[in-house]
Design a protein around this motif. Structure first.
Motif, mmCIF file in Angstrom:
data_model
loop_
_atom_site.group_PDB
_atom_site.id
_atom_site.type_symbol
_atom_site.label_atom_id
_atom_site.label_comp_id
_atom_site.label_asym_id
_atom_site.label_seq_id
_atom_site.Cartn_x
_atom_site.Cartn_y
_atom_site.Cartn_z
ATOM 1 N N UNK A 144 0.801 -1.235 0.000
ATOM 2 C CA UNK A 144 0.000 0.000 0.000
ATOM 3 C C UNK A 144 0.826 1.273 0.000
ATOM 4 N N UNK A 145 1.976 1.275 0.668
ATOM 5 C CA UNK A 145 2.720 2.534 0.779
ATOM 6 C C UNK A 145 3.298 2.908 -0.582
ATOM 7 N N UNK A 146 3.531 4.203 -0.770
ATOM 8 C CA UNK A 146 4.021 4.695 -2.055
ATOM 9 C C UNK A 146 5.477 5.169 -1.938
ATOM 10 N N UNK A 147 6.157 5.146 -3.061
ATOM 11 C CA UNK A 147 7.561 5.563 -3.053
ATOM 12 C C UNK A 147 7.698 7.008 -2.547
ATOM 13 N N UNK A 148 6.769 7.878 -2.945
ATOM 14 C CA UNK A 148 6.824 9.267 -2.466
ATOM 15 C C UNK A 148 6.707 9.328 -0.947
ATOM 16 N N UNK A 149 5.822 8.504 -0.391
ATOM 17 C CA UNK A 149 5.670 8.434 1.076
ATOM 18 C C UNK A 149 6.910 7.845 1.714
ATOM 19 N N UNK A 150 7.501 6.843 1.053
ATOM 20 C CA UNK A 150 8.741 6.243 1.572
ATOM 21 C C UNK A 150 9.846 7.296 1.631
ATOM 22 N N UNK A 151 9.935 8.104 0.573
ATOM 23 C CA UNK A 151 10.965 9.152 0.547
ATOM 24 C C UNK A 151 10.665 10.185 1.632
ATOM 25 N N UNK A 152 9.396 10.585 1.709
ATOM 26 C CA UNK A 152 9.022 11.650 2.657
ATOM 27 C C UNK A 152 9.242 11.225 4.105
ATOM 28 N N UNK A 153 9.213 9.906 4.367
ATOM 29 C CA UNK A 153 9.445 9.441 5.743
ATOM 30 C C UNK A 153 10.844 8.851 5.921
ATOM 31 N N UNK A 154 11.633 8.842 4.831
ATOM 32 C CA UNK A 154 12.912 8.118 4.855
ATOM 33 C C UNK A 154 12.715 6.722 5.443
ATOM 34 N N UNK A 155 11.849 5.944 4.798
ATOM 35 C CA UNK A 155 11.460 4.638 5.328
ATOM 36 C C UNK A 155 12.666 3.709 5.483
ATOM 37 N N UNK A 156 12.579 2.885 6.512
ATOM 38 C CA UNK A 156 13.668 1.942 6.809
ATOM 39 C C UNK A 156 13.286 0.527 6.409
ATOM 40 N N UNK A 157 12.593 -0.174 7.308
ATOM 41 C CA UNK A 157 12.142 -1.526 7.002
ATOM 42 C C UNK A 157 13.166 -2.580 7.351
ATOM 43 N N UNK A 158 13.054 -3.737 6.677
ATOM 44 C CA UNK A 158 13.785 -4.921 7.140
ATOM 45 C C UNK A 158 15.103 -5.173 6.413
ATOM 46 N N UNK A 159 15.476 -4.302 5.469
ATOM 47 C CA UNK A 159 16.730 -4.602 4.760
ATOM 48 C C UNK A 159 17.775 -3.500 4.931
ATOM 49 N N UNK A 160 17.638 -2.759 6.014
ATOM 50 C CA UNK A 160 18.526 -1.603 6.231
ATOM 51 C C UNK A 160 19.985 -2.032 6.441
ATOM 52 N N UNK A 161 20.186 -3.204 7.066
ATOM 53 C CA UNK A 161 21.567 -3.603 7.363
ATOM 54 C C UNK A 161 22.399 -3.691 6.096
ATOM 55 N N UNK A 162 21.802 -4.222 5.032
ATOM 56 C CA UNK A 162 22.570 -4.393 3.779
ATOM 57 C C UNK A 162 22.431 -3.188 2.854
ATOM 58 N N UNK A 163 21.219 -2.594 2.811
ATOM 59 C CA UNK A 163 20.961 -1.586 1.765
ATOM 60 C C UNK A 163 20.713 -0.174 2.309
#
Ligand code: FAD
Ligand code: 2HG
Ligand code: ZN
Length: 471
Positions: A144-163
């Motif tokens: 559901x979330x959008x790339x614009x929202x991801x950018x606006x929140x600087x989204x993290x999630x489950x792959x931050x360690x590598x990426x």
């Protein structure tokens, strides 16, 4: 009371985006656009406008700015801090990016992708996979979330360690400013030191500095081998010891290292049909680990199994399950990814999204538990991306519990976080729900500079008022 937006302005906006894309008072969809995902905030917008292109966003913003109307940019509305919904009823205009969902370019030589901001994250992941690449940002709201929202929140999630969080994956941005100016920072060049790197300002700015309309993204090679495993550990201390061993051995091949406490896993098992814990005995904590490699030179799976045997022998974990198929891996991930959804209906949920120096995590949790006993009806759920120091502390009170009964939680959790050198918002941002913590715990000089930037870019305070910056 007259409507906040005059019929002439509604007509003018309709001429820009089409009448079907202006949602006016009386339409019950306004309530949906005004309610955040957890259902904590409900403020009906004056209007919802749904532009279909950057040019339309510019034109809409120019009309709204001329009228002095507050603008709330909205993506997938999965944010957890009330940032994408109005902060006051019937006065603010939601600008939804949902119609701007074109993948504009995929370049497998430069490993880049150009997308409109309203693309749903999953759509971007799929387009990358179809081109033989991966776009590695991954979170449970990705459908559901959008790339614009991801950018606006600087989204993290489950792959931050590598990426890294999305900031590491953004090469360029197009943004519409508060006066309707289009700011083109889209160049996907990997090197460009021509003055200030302005796009960085907009990443994590939660719609308060501009509306993100297009994004140049970095792609990565598809992994050829992925290993998913879950291990039972007795304590947060053992979880950190396991992380030290796993990260020490596999380095950048560790994609995810997640912690789940027993209460969180139980919530999923009760909520999701077919969810099953892979251990023989109950365990206070589990860790979920994902490793991946883009080279098939050695078997990651056998190395992971050898390390797990070692962790069992050394008593760092008590039981473990290494997924033997994609379906098994998915089943393990379902125990983690469904926690937020499973907690949504079980009471009044207070969410804390904190980060801590890794070595302080066990002590933080030890000190947190006794503080909660002040209100015996409270239930604690702890999970999160512990490998990058991010804990999601959810405290659930019975439905209908008065605000005053749980008010002490902010002081308790944030006080402890602060005393251990942590952050009161690791990945979800501030929105309108974390303004108190922002006022109390953010460094005053940094707040002052943030206000200066806000005033420079949006002097009339029209973009997402009542969010991010305390008055
Ligand atoms: P919205 O909720 O619509 O908006 C969020 C903020 O961004 C608002 O301030 C809004 O005004 C602004 N905004 C939205 N679009 C734009 C735009 N185009 N231009 C300018 N501003 C804009 N977050 C994580 O970081 N990691 C996780 O692991 C994670 N897991 C989640 C799991 C679940 C089940 C849920 C419900 C949420 C989770 N989140 C997570 C939170 C949320 O999904 C992210 O913050 C996501 O990046 C928000 O994207 P969105 O499109 O839904 O934004
Ligand atoms: C996650 O990691 C999200 O699952 C949501 O960031 C966390 O529900 C939460 O507190
Ligand atoms: Zn998270």
């Amino acid at each position: 009371m007259p409507p906040a937006v005059s019929p002439n302005v509604v007509r003018e906006l309709a001429a820009v985006v089409g009448a079907a894309n202006v949602i006016v008072p009386g339409d019950e969809r306004l309530v949906v656009f005004g309610t955040d995902w957890p259902g904590r905030v409900q403020q009906v917008p004056a209007l919802v406008v749904r532009p279909g292109s950057t040019e339309e966003v510019c034109a809409v913003v120019r009309v709204l700015a001329r009228e002095g109307l507050p603008i709330v940019p909205q993506g997938g509305n999965t944010g957890l801090c009330g940032g994408a919904v109005p902060s006051q009823p019937d006065r603010e205009v939601v600008v939804s990016l949902a119609r701007m969902r074109r993948i504009l370019d995929v370049d497998t030589v430069a490993n880049t992708m150009l997308v409109e901001a309203g693309c749903v994250l999953q759509q971007v992941q799929q387009a990358a996979a179809e081109a033989g690449r991966t776009f590695p940002l991954s979170l449970a709201a990705e459908g559901s979330c959008q790339v614009g929202g991801n950018v606006a929140t600087n989204a993290g999630g489950v792959s931050v360690l590598r990426y890294g969080s999305i900031r590491s994956l953004v090469l360029g941005l197009e943004v519409v400013l508060a006066d309707g100016t289009r700011l083109d920072m889209l160049s996907p060049l990997r090197k460009d030191n021509t003055g200030f790197d302005l796009k960085q300002l907009f990443i994590g700015s939660e719609g308060a500095l501009g509306i993100v309309t297009q994004v140049s993204l970095a792609l990565h090679p598809l992994p050829v081998e992925t290993v998913t495993l879950m291990a039972a550990v007795e304590s947060a201390g053992s979880a950190m010891a396991a992380f030290e061993r796993i990260a020490g051995t596999f380095g950048a091949r560790v994609v995810a290292f997640e912690l789940l406490d027993a209460a969180s896993v139980d919530a999923v098992v009760h909520h999701i049909p077919g969810a099953r814990v892979p251990f023989e005995h109950a365990t206070p904590f589990a860790v979920l680990v994902q490793l991946e490699d883009t080279l098939a030179t050695s078997s990651l799976a056998s190395q992971a199994e050898a390390l797990v045997m070692q962790l069992l022998e050394d008593g760092i974990c008590n039981d473990a399950c290494v997924a033997q198929s994609g379906a098994q891996a998915q089943a393990l991930w379902a125990l983690r990814e469904n926690i937020t959804e499973s907690l949504r209906g079980i009471g009044r949920v207070q969410k804390f999204d904190v980060s801590l120096p890794l070595r302080r995590i066990p002590q933080f949790l030890t000190e947190l538990a006794p503080g909660l006993t002040r209100e015996p009806s409270l239930r604690l759920f702890v999970f999160g991306h512990v490998g990058d120091g991010n804990l999601h502390v959810n405290v659930v009170a019975p439905t209908g519990t008065a605000d005053s009964a749980v008010e002490f939680l902010d002081d308790l959790v944030y006080g402890l976080v602060s005393s251990h050198g942590g952050s009161f918002s690791a990945e979800h941002g501030i929105g309108q729900l974390k303004l108190g913590a922002m006022r109390r715990y953010k460094d005053g000089h940094q707040l002052r500079v943030m206000h200066l930037l806000k005033n420079a870019l949006d002097p009339r305070g029209l973009l997402n008022p009542g969010k991010v910056l305390p008055a």
